[in-house]
Design a protein around this motif. Structure first.
Motif, PDB file in Angstrom:
ATOM      1  N   ASP A 282       0.835  -1.202   0.000  1.00 17.12           N
ATOM      2  CA  ASP A 282       0.000   0.000   0.000  1.00 17.12           C
ATOM      3  C   ASP A 282       0.873   1.258   0.000  1.00 17.12           C
ATOM      4  N   ALA A 283       1.924   1.250   0.828  1.00 16.77           N
ATOM      5  CA  ALA A 283       2.815   2.408   0.880  1.00 16.77           C
ATOM      6  C   ALA A 283       3.493   2.620  -0.466  1.00 16.77           C
ATOM      7  N   LEU A 284       3.889   1.536  -1.130  1.00 19.05           N
ATOM      8  CA  LEU A 284       4.515   1.652  -2.440  1.00 19.05           C
ATOM      9  C   LEU A 284       3.557   2.254  -3.463  1.00 19.05           C
ATOM     10  N   ALA A 285       2.324   1.753  -3.480  1.00 18.28           N
ATOM     11  CA  ALA A 285       1.345   2.234  -4.455  1.00 18.28           C
ATOM     12  C   ALA A 285       1.082   3.721  -4.271  1.00 18.28           C
ATOM     13  N   ILE A 286       0.919   4.145  -3.022  1.00 17.09           N
ATOM     14  CA  ILE A 286       0.648   5.565  -2.764  1.00 17.09           C
ATOM     15  C   ILE A 286       1.865   6.419  -3.099  1.00 17.09           C
ATOM     16  N   TYR A 287       3.055   5.937  -2.683  1.00 16.93           N
ATOM     17  CA  TYR A 287       4.291   6.689  -2.916  1.00 16.93           C
ATOM     18  C   TYR A 287       4.514   6.929  -4.407  1.00 16.93           C
ATOM     19  N   LEU A 288       4.328   5.896  -5.214  1.00 14.60           N
ATOM     20  CA  LEU A 288       4.565   6.023  -6.648  1.00 14.60           C
ATOM     21  C   LEU A 288       3.549   6.942  -7.311  1.00 14.60           C
ATOM     22  N   SER A 289       2.319   6.969  -6.788  1.00 14.46           N
ATOM     23  CA  SER A 289       1.281   7.794  -7.418  1.00 14.46           C
ATOM     24  C   SER A 289       1.393   9.256  -7.039  1.00 14.46           C
ATOM     25  N   LEU A 290       2.100   9.568  -5.940  1.00 13.05           N
ATOM     26  CA  LEU A 290       2.182  10.949  -5.488  1.00 13.05           C
ATOM     27  C   LEU A 290       3.077  11.815  -6.377  1.00 13.05           C
ATOM     28  N   VAL A 291       3.847  11.195  -7.265  1.00 18.37           N
ATOM     29  CA  VAL A 291       4.721  11.975  -8.147  1.00 18.37           C
ATOM     30  C   VAL A 291       3.896  12.853  -9.086  1.00 18.37           C
ATOM     31  N   GLY A 292       2.677  12.427  -9.400  1.00 20.31           N
ATOM     32  CA  GLY A 292       1.827  13.222 -10.276  1.00 20.31           C
ATOM     33  C   GLY A 292       2.116  13.030 -11.744  1.00 20.31           C
ATOM     34  N   VAL A 293       2.700  11.871 -12.098  1.00 19.68           N
ATOM     35  CA  VAL A 293       3.034  11.554 -13.484  1.00 19.68           C
ATOM     36  C   VAL A 293       2.515  10.153 -13.787  1.00 19.68           C
ATOM     37  N   ASP A 294       1.985   9.951 -15.000  1.00 24.43           N
ATOM     38  CA  ASP A 294       1.525   8.613 -15.389  1.00 24.43           C
ATOM     39  C   ASP A 294       2.681   7.625 -15.359  1.00 24.43           C
ATOM     40  N   PHE A 295       2.395   6.381 -14.934  1.00 22.44           N
ATOM     41  CA  PHE A 295       3.449   5.368 -14.874  1.00 22.44           C
ATOM     42  C   PHE A 295       2.865   3.992 -15.142  1.00 22.44           C
ATOM     43  N   ASP A 296       3.744   3.068 -15.543  1.00 24.59           N
ATOM     44  CA  ASP A 296       3.383   1.673 -15.779  1.00 24.59           C
ATOM     45  C   ASP A 296       4.105   0.809 -14.750  1.00 24.59           C
ATOM     46  N   VAL A 297       3.370  -0.081 -14.097  1.00 27.74           N
ATOM     47  CA  VAL A 297       3.980  -1.010 -13.146  1.00 27.74           C
ATOM     48  C   VAL A 297       4.564  -2.179 -13.928  1.00 27.74           C
ATOM     49  N   LEU A 298       5.871  -2.369 -13.844  1.00 28.09           N
ATOM     50  CA  LEU A 298       6.544  -3.465 -14.532  1.00 28.09           C
ATOM     51  C   LEU A 298       6.720  -4.679 -13.624  1.00 28.09           C
ATOM     52  N   GLY A 299       6.617  -4.484 -12.336  1.00 34.21           N
ATOM     53  CA  GLY A 299       6.735  -5.590 -11.396  1.00 34.21           C
ATOM     54  C   GLY A 299       6.859  -5.066  -9.980  1.00 34.21           C
ATOM     55  N   PRO A 300       6.530  -5.928  -9.038  1.00 35.78           N
ATOM     56  CA  PRO A 300       6.016  -7.290  -9.155  1.00 35.78           C
ATOM     57  C   PRO A 300       4.510  -7.290  -9.448  1.00 35.78           C
ATOM     58  N   PRO A 301       3.946  -8.446  -9.868  1.00 32.81           N
ATOM     59  CA  PRO A 301       2.521  -8.495 -10.215  1.00 32.81           C
ATOM     60  C   PRO A 301       1.610  -8.071  -9.068  1.00 32.81           C
ATOM     61  N   GLU A 302       1.990  -8.411  -7.822  1.00 33.34           N
ATOM     62  CA  GLU A 302       1.132  -8.053  -6.699  1.00 33.34           C
ATOM     63  C   GLU A 302       1.053  -6.541  -6.495  1.00 33.34           C
ATOM     64  N   LEU A 303       2.075  -5.810  -6.918  1.00 35.14           N
ATOM     65  CA  LEU A 303       1.988  -4.355  -6.834  1.00 35.14           C
ATOM     66  C   LEU A 303       0.979  -3.828  -7.841  1.00 35.14           C
ATOM     67  N   ALA A 304       0.970  -4.393  -9.053  1.00 35.96           N
ATOM     68  CA  ALA A 304      -0.022  -3.971 -10.044  1.00 35.96           C
ATOM     69  C   ALA A 304      -1.437  -4.233  -9.526  1.00 35.96           C
ATOM     70  N   ASP A 305      -1.643  -5.400  -8.870  1.00 35.93           N
ATOM     71  CA  ASP A 305      -2.958  -5.699  -8.290  1.00 35.93           C
ATOM     72  C   ASP A 305      -3.327  -4.658  -7.232  1.00 35.93           C
ATOM     73  N   ARG A 306      -2.344  -4.285  -6.397  1.00 34.72           N
ATOM     74  CA  ARG A 306      -2.628  -3.342  -5.329  1.00 34.72           C
ATOM     75  C   ARG A 306      -2.926  -1.952  -5.884  1.00 34.72           C
ATOM     76  N   VAL A 307      -2.259  -1.561  -6.967  1.00 37.18           N
ATOM     77  CA  VAL A 307      -2.539  -0.263  -7.596  1.00 37.18           C
ATOM     78  C   VAL A 307      -3.970  -0.234  -8.113  1.00 37.18           C
ATOM     79  N   ARG A 308      -4.429  -1.340  -8.737  1.00 38.94           N
ATOM     80  CA  ARG A 308      -5.811  -1.401  -9.229  1.00 38.94           C
ATOM     81  C   ARG A 308      -6.798  -1.312  -8.068  1.00 38.94           C
ATOM     82  N   GLU A 309      -6.492  -2.018  -6.969  1.00 38.18           N
ATOM     83  CA  GLU A 309      -7.382  -1.962  -5.794  1.00 38.18           C
ATOM     84  C   GLU A 309      -7.451  -0.542  -5.249  1.00 38.18           C
ATOM     85  N   LEU A 310      -6.281   0.107  -5.181  1.00 41.24           N
ATOM     86  CA  LEU A 310      -6.242   1.463  -4.662  1.00 41.24           C
ATOM     87  C   LEU A 310      -7.011   2.413  -5.574  1.00 41.24           C
TER      88      LEU A 310
END
Length: 335
Positions: A282-310
């Protein structure tokens, strides 16, 4: 030929470069005879400077450590650097209990600084603001000095270590490099039992004495030790390690994330690859989104799942606004 007092200062400056000097080399640098060099070395010793001499063709002169601290000889840039560093040490709080000692040392130094140098130091201080607060990662200065000495002397270091869960382990290491992020101190060392490079937070280290035997330093874990240190501190020690691609230049992302929070590599002029870590998805997903720039999650898969949930959670937290009220009907024309 230099006068005696000036020559002694020049000799001291050469010896403080932390290398061995032959008598012939010193004589050549000073424009005197080897006999004069020996006399000048004796004068430095009488002033408290521990100048060691080794005979033979492989010998020479070296400035060592003594029972007391003799006066140090600093050039202009070194004096300014020491003054600025002391102010930083006093303000940062990253080393426990060092602020008072740093202020005392700074006071002594500023009393003897030439006016031109004092103005440089004060000018920087006058336009600098330090944000201080309670630092849970402050390092005991005795621990810092013990680890630094083991790194410099190439001595094995034994210590008890607490991981992020507080679980204690006993470690035997070959210490290599200290890393300071501005908030925390880290040790990069070869873990003997695990047969691998590791990084350790200094505030979690409890050194054991005596230190172990001297060791032959290994090749560093990377050619670019600065990049390796950034990776080991920002990514390697965490349970979850993320790889994302931001759709923005590397310089833009570096300005947002900072040099010690992630490893940033330019892909092209408009995008970059970022590696960072956390013990919480959760901390990773929020931290990465706070930059204010579009991004693609390349790994790990569970982080991509958590970003979608968030993303879904945030969408549900902010329902779409109610549609605007229809415009009021126009008044009827008078008959």
């Amino acid at each position: 030929m230099l006068e005696t007092s000036a020559r002694l200062l020049r000799l001291l400056s050469l010896l403080q470069t932390h290398r061995d000097w032959s008598g012939a080399d010193l004589a050549d640098r000073l424009g005197v005879t080897a006999r004069t060099v020996r006399r000048d070395v004796d004068k430095l010793r009488s002033l408290g400077y521990p100048v060691h001499a080794a005979p033979g063709t492989a010998g020479g002169y070296r400035l060592g450590a003594g029972a007391q601290l003799p006066p140090l000889l600093l050039d202009d840039d070194e004096a300014v650097a020491v003054a600025v560093s002391l102010r930083t040490a006093a303000a940062s709080g990253s080393v426990e209990g060092i602020a008072e000692s740093a202020i005392r040392a700074l006071t002594k130094l500023e009393q003897v600084l030439p006016t031109r140098l004092r103005h440089r130091v004060l000018a920087l201080h006058s336009v600098t603001v330090s944000l201080r607060g309670t630092n849970p990662a402050a390092v005991d200065p005795d621990v810092l000095m013990a680890v630094a000495t083991a790194c410099r002397e190439h001595q094995r270091l034994r210590f008890d270590y607490r991981d992020h869960n507080g679980t204690p382990t006993a470690r035997i290491t070959e210490p290599h490099t200290l890393v300071h992020t501005g908030w925390r101190w880290y040790l990069i060392a070869w873990d003997v039992d695990r047969d691998a490079w590791r990084n350790f937070r200094l505030d979690r280290i409890a050194p054991k004495t005596p230190t172990g035997p001297r060791f032959t330093p290994r090749d560093p874990p990377a050619d670019d030790l600065q990049s390796y240190a950034s990776w080991s501190v920002s990514t390697a020690g965490f349970r979850h390690q993320a790889r994302v691609r931001y759709h923005a230049p590397a310089a833009v992302i570096a300005a947002s994330l900072g040099p010690t929070s992630a490893v940033i590599e330019a892909v092209d002029d408009g995008s970059c690859l970022v590696r960072t870590g956390s013990n919480s998805l959760d901390a990773l997903a929020i931290y990465l989104s706070l930059v204010g720039v579009d991004f693609d999650v390349l790994g790990p898969p569970e982080l991509a799942d958590r970003v979608r949930e968030l993303a879904g959670r945030l969408t549900r937290a902010a329902p779409p606004p109610a549609p605007p009220a229809p415009p009021a009907p126009a008044p009827a024309a008078a008959g």
